[in-house]
Write an enzyme that holds these catalytic residues in place. Structure first.
Site, PDB file in Angstrom:
ATOM      1  N   SER A 140     -10.226 -30.611  39.058  1.00 60.49           N
ATOM      2  CA  SER A 140     -10.834 -29.573  38.223  1.00 60.49           C
ATOM      3  C   SER A 140     -12.073 -28.992  38.894  1.00 60.49           C
ATOM      4  O   SER A 140     -12.891 -29.729  39.460  1.00 60.49           O
ATOM      5  CB  SER A 140     -11.210 -30.147  36.851  1.00 60.49           C
ATOM      6  OG  SER A 140     -10.065 -30.582  36.160  1.00 60.49           O
ATOM      7  N   GLU A 196     -17.932 -41.877  31.768  1.00 55.76           N
ATOM      8  CA  GLU A 196     -17.203 -40.694  31.320  1.00 55.76           C
ATOM      9  C   GLU A 196     -16.649 -40.915  29.920  1.00 55.76           C
ATOM     10  O   GLU A 196     -16.720 -40.036  29.060  1.00 55.76           O
ATOM     11  CB  GLU A 196     -16.066 -40.395  32.291  1.00 55.76           C
ATOM     12  CG  GLU A 196     -15.197 -39.209  31.890  1.00 55.76           C
ATOM     13  CD  GLU A 196     -13.972 -39.046  32.763  1.00 55.76           C
ATOM     14  OE1 GLU A 196     -13.312 -37.997  32.646  1.00 55.76           O
ATOM     15  OE2 GLU A 196     -13.658 -39.960  33.540  1.00 55.76           O
ATOM     16  N   GLY A 202     -12.619 -36.119  43.239  1.00 53.66           N
ATOM     17  CA  GLY A 202     -11.432 -36.287  44.062  1.00 53.66           C
ATOM     18  C   GLY A 202     -10.827 -37.666  43.880  1.00 53.66           C
ATOM     19  O   GLY A 202     -10.917 -38.513  44.785  1.00 53.66           O
TER      20      GLY A 202
END
Length: 400
Positions: free
Chosen positions: A161, A244, A127
């Protein structure tokens, strides 16, 4: 051509390949070959197979279930995963929230969440992005006000997502509106079943439901679900995004797409002969393969440099991998589209998530190529847009 792996690393690669050849359920493998979406139950099934082997969370610290592999073995594992092809475990779980909790979470949070994340008993979503706060993430406006032992959260998140699958969300909220925008941000863990959480699907250009809008209306989140200190969430988010991006080049994904394009081009006729014999097509394949090799060498060079750094913070040069890796993923998807040609005009979003029963000798194999080409357009945006990555490189690497 292989990079110069040691004999031990080559033996490890053979071990990984053999495992994927025998342990990956054939119906899941076929869906990956065809570019079809993997369902929630299928993803959980595959992650639990990896977990039983001890390979579900290779980047985690060993004391929390990691493998203890060095970065080269982690790279080999990711490449073989993509080349098998096998589903990549949910990055939100394995590469984002897991390492963040290990680094900054409380002992209670680690003990509760990490085993559940590793077994896919809890599915997390991210989020972060909001309307007007995507590439400029620090402009987020979703607010949290402390009320006793809870934060009361109001706002909206966008492009979330897998929120429709998720059990939990790691969430950035503004807890000090008067502070500079990079400050006053707090990192919370939110139960998606909490009253006041609503999720609205966004169907993207590929016809698939992957992303969502998320609305938060007086959602109460326990203070115990705060990661680290209040108003330090931006630091934790940067750490997460660095992890990431460290694997975001996805060289194996592009390699698999090129290999698949070669296989299909041998069957597609153009001008009375297989497309694979066309000189222009061969040149295009060679161009992508050369760039992939250069990217792979850059990835390994960065791995080597990172191993020698005293800090465990991700190297800002990982932005190079994000920029070039996303460009090559898109180029490889476009190559498949060229192979499919007119067959790709038959657009069937339902087939993208359908049964793995297509035959490469029929035209059904082409039904996912256009949707996946469209989907590949987003990889230069997610994880920090390429424009933002270039700014990072200009500032931190080139000193401009």
């Amino acid at each position: 051509m292989d990079l110069r792996y040691t004999d031990e690393e080559l033996a490890f690669r053979d071990e990984v390949r053999a495992f994927f050849a025998t342990a990956l359920p054939p119906e899941i493998r076929r869906k990956c070959e065809l570019g079809q979406r993997i369902g929630k139950d299928e993803m959980k099934r595959w992650v639990r197979i990896l977990h039983e082997r001890g390979w579900a969370t290779p980047s985690w610290a060993p004391e929390w279930g990691g493998t203890g592999w060095d970065p080269v073995r982690q790279y080999i594992f990711k490449e073989e995963l993509a080349m098998a092809p096998a589903p990549e475990p949910i990055s939100f779980n394995m590469n984002m929230i897991g390492p963040t909790l290990i680094a900054f979470g409380s002992e209670a949070q680690k003990r509760h969440f990490l085993p559940r994340i590793a077994r896919m008993e809890d599915w997390f979503c991210q989020g972060f992005s909001e309307p007007g706060a995507g590439s400029d993430l620090a402009a987020l406006r979703t607010g949290a006000v402390l009320d006793g032992d809870h934060y009361v959260v109001n706002g909206q998140k966008l492009w979330t997502s897998t929120a429709h699958h998720a059990d939990w969300c790691f969430l950035l909220v503004r807890t000090d509106p008067a502070a500079k925008k990079q400050q006053g941000i707090t990192y919370l863990l939110m139960d998606m079943r909490s009253p006041g959480v609503s999720v609205r699907p966004i169907v993207t250009i590929d016809g698939h439901h992957e992303t969502n809008e998320m609305f938060l209306d007086n959602v109460r989140i326990p203070v115990a679900n705060r990661v680290g200190e209040e108003n330090k969430g931006w630091d934790y988010a940067k750490y997460l995004l660095g992890h990431e991006r460290s694997g975001i080049a996805r060289v194996g994904v592009s390699k698999f797409r090129v290999r698949r394009a070669r296989q299909l081009a041998a069957k597609v006729m153009q001008g009375g002969r297989p497309l694979i014999e066309d000189a222009r097509f061969q040149e295009r394949v060679a161009e992508i393969e050369i760039e992939l090799k250069a990217l792979e060498i850059t990835q390994m060079r960065l791995i080597s440099e990172t191993a020698r750094r005293p800090s465990d913070k991700p190297d800002p040069k990982s932005s190079i991998l994000k920029v070039k890796g996303s460009q090559l993923q898109q180029a490889a998807a476009e190559l498949l589209l060229e192979v499919a040609g007119l067959h790709a005009l038959e657009f069937d979003p339902g087939f993208v998530g359908g049964r793995p029963d297509a035959d490469d000798d029929a035209d059904d194999w082409a039904l996912t190529i256009a949707p996946n080409h469209y989907w590949a357009r987003h990889v230069s945006i997610v994880g920090g847009s390429n424009e933002i990555q270039r700014n990072i490189l200009a500032k931190t690497v080139l000193g401009l």
